[in-house]
Design a protein around this motif. Structure first.
Motif, PDB file in Angstrom:
ATOM      1  N   LEU A  13       0.822  -1.206   0.000  1.00 47.66           N
ATOM      2  CA  LEU A  13       0.000   0.000   0.000  1.00 47.66           C
ATOM      3  C   LEU A  13       0.861   1.263   0.000  1.00 47.66           C
ATOM      4  CD1 LEU A  13      -2.819  -1.069   2.496  1.00 47.66           C
ATOM      5  CD2 LEU A  13      -3.011  -0.795   0.017  1.00 47.66           C
ATOM      6  N   LEU A  14       1.996   1.204   0.682  1.00 43.04           N
ATOM      7  CA  LEU A  14       2.932   2.337   0.649  1.00 43.04           C
ATOM      8  C   LEU A  14       3.501   2.507  -0.754  1.00 43.04           C
ATOM      9  CD1 LEU A  14       4.928   1.836   3.984  1.00 43.04           C
ATOM     10  CD2 LEU A  14       3.241   3.607   3.502  1.00 43.04           C
ATOM     11  N   LYS A  15       3.755   1.394  -1.408  1.00 43.62           N
ATOM     12  CA  LYS A  15       4.266   1.427  -2.783  1.00 43.62           C
ATOM     13  C   LYS A  15       3.226   2.036  -3.717  1.00 43.62           C
ATOM     14  CE  LYS A  15       7.311  -0.106  -5.983  1.00 43.62           C
ATOM     15  NZ  LYS A  15       8.724   0.336  -6.056  1.00 43.62           N
ATOM     16  N   VAL A  16       1.959   1.690  -3.511  1.00 43.18           N
ATOM     17  CA  VAL A  16       0.878   2.240  -4.330  1.00 43.18           C
ATOM     18  C   VAL A  16       0.768   3.750  -4.122  1.00 43.18           C
ATOM     19  CG1 VAL A  16      -1.631   2.272  -4.678  1.00 43.18           C
ATOM     20  CG2 VAL A  16      -0.425   0.088  -4.400  1.00 43.18           C
ATOM     21  N   GLY A  17       0.892   4.164  -2.850  1.00 46.50           N
ATOM     22  CA  GLY A  17       0.849   5.591  -2.532  1.00 46.50           C
ATOM     23  C   GLY A  17      -0.566   6.131  -2.412  1.00 46.50           C
ATOM     24  N   SER A  18      -0.712   7.406  -2.606  1.00 41.88           N
ATOM     25  CA  SER A  18      -1.988   8.082  -2.408  1.00 41.88           C
ATOM     26  C   SER A  18      -2.977   7.756  -3.528  1.00 41.88           C
ATOM     27  CB  SER A  18      -1.766   9.598  -2.347  1.00 41.88           C
ATOM     28  OG  SER A  18      -2.993  10.280  -2.234  1.00 41.88           O
ATOM     29  N   LEU A  19      -4.216   7.440  -3.131  1.00 44.79           N
ATOM     30  CA  LEU A  19      -5.306   7.222  -4.084  1.00 44.79           C
ATOM     31  C   LEU A  19      -6.238   8.436  -3.992  1.00 44.79           C
ATOM     32  CD1 LEU A  19      -6.018   3.462  -3.297  1.00 44.79           C
ATOM     33  CD2 LEU A  19      -4.696   4.388  -5.216  1.00 44.79           C
ATOM     34  N   ASN A  20      -5.971   9.423  -4.817  1.00 52.72           N
ATOM     35  CA  ASN A  20      -6.671  10.704  -4.691  1.00 52.72           C
ATOM     36  C   ASN A  20      -8.174  10.580  -4.889  1.00 52.72           C
ATOM     37  OD1 ASN A  20      -4.279  12.143  -4.203  1.00 52.72           O
ATOM     38  ND2 ASN A  20      -3.838  12.282  -6.378  1.00 52.72           N
ATOM     39  N   TRP A  21      -8.593   9.727  -5.808  1.00 57.75           N
ATOM     40  CA  TRP A  21     -10.034   9.578  -6.067  1.00 57.75           C
ATOM     41  C   TRP A  21     -10.752   9.029  -4.852  1.00 57.75           C
ATOM     42  CZ3 TRP A  21     -11.941   4.685  -5.462  1.00 57.75           C
ATOM     43  CH2 TRP A  21     -11.024   3.636  -5.501  1.00 57.75           C
ATOM     44  N   LEU A  22     -10.084   8.131  -4.120  1.00 58.94           N
ATOM     45  CA  LEU A  22     -10.681   7.545  -2.913  1.00 58.94           C
ATOM     46  C   LEU A  22     -10.760   8.597  -1.817  1.00 58.94           C
ATOM     47  CD1 LEU A  22      -9.857   4.069  -1.455  1.00 58.94           C
ATOM     48  CD2 LEU A  22      -9.723   6.064   0.012  1.00 58.94           C
ATOM     49  N   GLN A  23      -9.702   9.348  -1.638  1.00 56.62           N
ATOM     50  CA  GLN A  23      -9.685  10.385  -0.603  1.00 56.62           C
ATOM     51  C   GLN A  23     -10.683  11.496  -0.905  1.00 56.62           C
ATOM     52  OE1 GLN A  23      -5.677  11.686   0.396  1.00 56.62           O
ATOM     53  NE2 GLN A  23      -4.842   9.766  -0.356  1.00 56.62           N
TER      54      GLN A  23
END
Length: 363
Positions: free
Chosen positions: A277-287
């Motif tokens: 999940l850290l590798k994926v990073g921020s999911l702006n659409w989800l936030q």
């Protein structure tokens, strides 16, 4: 010297937006786990039991990930506040909403008894010993229900504050890891009861690990960014299979708590999933759409009531016998229950957050 030639360089602010993504995904996983409709390992066909194990295991990283993120977020606050100041602020924002929703659940239980009594049922303990009913219900909610983890989280924070001067000592982390390992072994040996209530010190290590991660954020993220996607995903899949295998084995030898979060295989799976999940990073659409920073705590508090008091209003009139359904049907029902629970909890939290009663959801 010309003042205009002087440039003030502001320190670069680190982007920790990934925190909200992991927080949101973890909460989704926790609620999915709480929306199950049948007890594990009840199917007659082993294939169905394995499918069920895979479904349960998929989001089983959520609790440990939540403690890791919790530790990550509180690290800098340990430096900004004295232990007493921090605990005072934390308890004010946490204990009040926590007690309020426990009170609501107790009142709904009492109301349910009165309604049942009006239809001819006995009042039970509510009528014969009201104060004993309050005590037993409160104790059960605090120690047995999902509300226990709010108290557990606060206890873990308090322990870290008590040993604040050892906070970045690796040996302190090793000592906390041994507590977690004890609970992993206890699943097999049964030295103490394996309920989550007894695992009071089992999750402190992950809170500490989150604090330690924050302290060495640049180094850790550097290693994660350097690691290949293939290796991390492969490790996640292998650890997932090992975790499913361990729960299957525990079921085969008659261990009731075969999906305990502190299974060694699940700990490994959870840590690797956290790295992924850290590798994926921020999911702006989800936030942007689910607003985890403002809604996560409220969703957790409210979802317990929706599951306990709301879902029965939907499913009891249908008179469904989940034990007669196959694993695919029950999985569909689980997902439907999740969508109902999460949606109602989310919108209630948002609505309350816009009022003067926003303290009820920790805002």
């Amino acid at each position: 010297m010309n003042a205009e030639s002087i440039k003030v360089t502001k320190p670069k602010t680190k982007n920790f937006s990934f925190v909200d993504s992991i927080r949101c995904i973890s909460m989704i996983g926790i609620i999915i786990e709480h929306c199950g409709v049948v007890s594990p390992n009840h199917y007659s066909r082993q294939f169905e039991n394995i499918i069920e194990s895979c479904i349960i295991q998929s989001f089983k990283f959520s609790t440990i990930a939540f403690f890791l993120i919790g530790g990550f977020l509180i690290n800098h606050k340990f430096d900004e506040y004295t232990p007493f100041q921090y605990l005072k602020n934390r308890f004010k924002k946490t204990i009040g909403p926590w007690l309020f929703w426990i009170f609501i659940l107790i009142m709904l239980g009492i109301l349910d008894r009165f309604i049942a009594h009006s239809r001819g049922s006995a009042m039970g303990l509510v009528g014969s010993n009201f104060f004993l009913y309050l005590y037993e219900t409160f104790t059960q909610l605090v120690l047995i229900s999902p509300y226990w983890f709010i108290l557990n989280f606060l206890i873990c924070i308090t322990v870290l504050l008590l040993f604040k001067k050892y906070l970045y000592n690796v040996w302190f982390g090793v000592a906390l890891a041994l507590f977690s390992l004890f609970y992993s072994l206890n699943i097999y040996e049964g030295w103490i009861a394996t309920t989550h209530t007894t695992a009071i010190f089992g999750f402190i290590f992950y809170l500490w690990l989150g604090v330690y991660f924050n302290e060495y954020y640049d180094k850790v993220m550097g290693m994660i960014k350097a690691a290949s996607w293939f290796i991390i995903i492969t490790l996640a899949l292998v650890s997932f299979c090992l975790a499913v295998g361990e729960s299957t084995y525990l079921n085969s030898i008659g261990i009731k708590d075969a999906y305990n979060t502190l299974r060694l295989s699940n700990i490994i799976y959870s840590l690797i999933m956290f790295v992924l999940l850290l590798k994926v990073g921020s999911l702006n659409w989800l936030q942007r759409n689910l607003r985890p920073r403002e809604t996560t705590f409220g969703i957790y508090l409210i979802h317990v009531i929706i599951i306990g008091r709301g879902l029965p209003l939907i499913f009891q009139p249908l008179e469904l016998n989940f034990l007669e359904f196959n694993v695919w049907q029950n999985t569909g029902i689980l997902l439907f229950r999740f969508l109902v629970v999460y949606s109602i909890s989310f919108f209630l939290t948002k609505a309350i957050g816009k009022t003067k009663m926003k303290w009820m959801v920790g805002n």
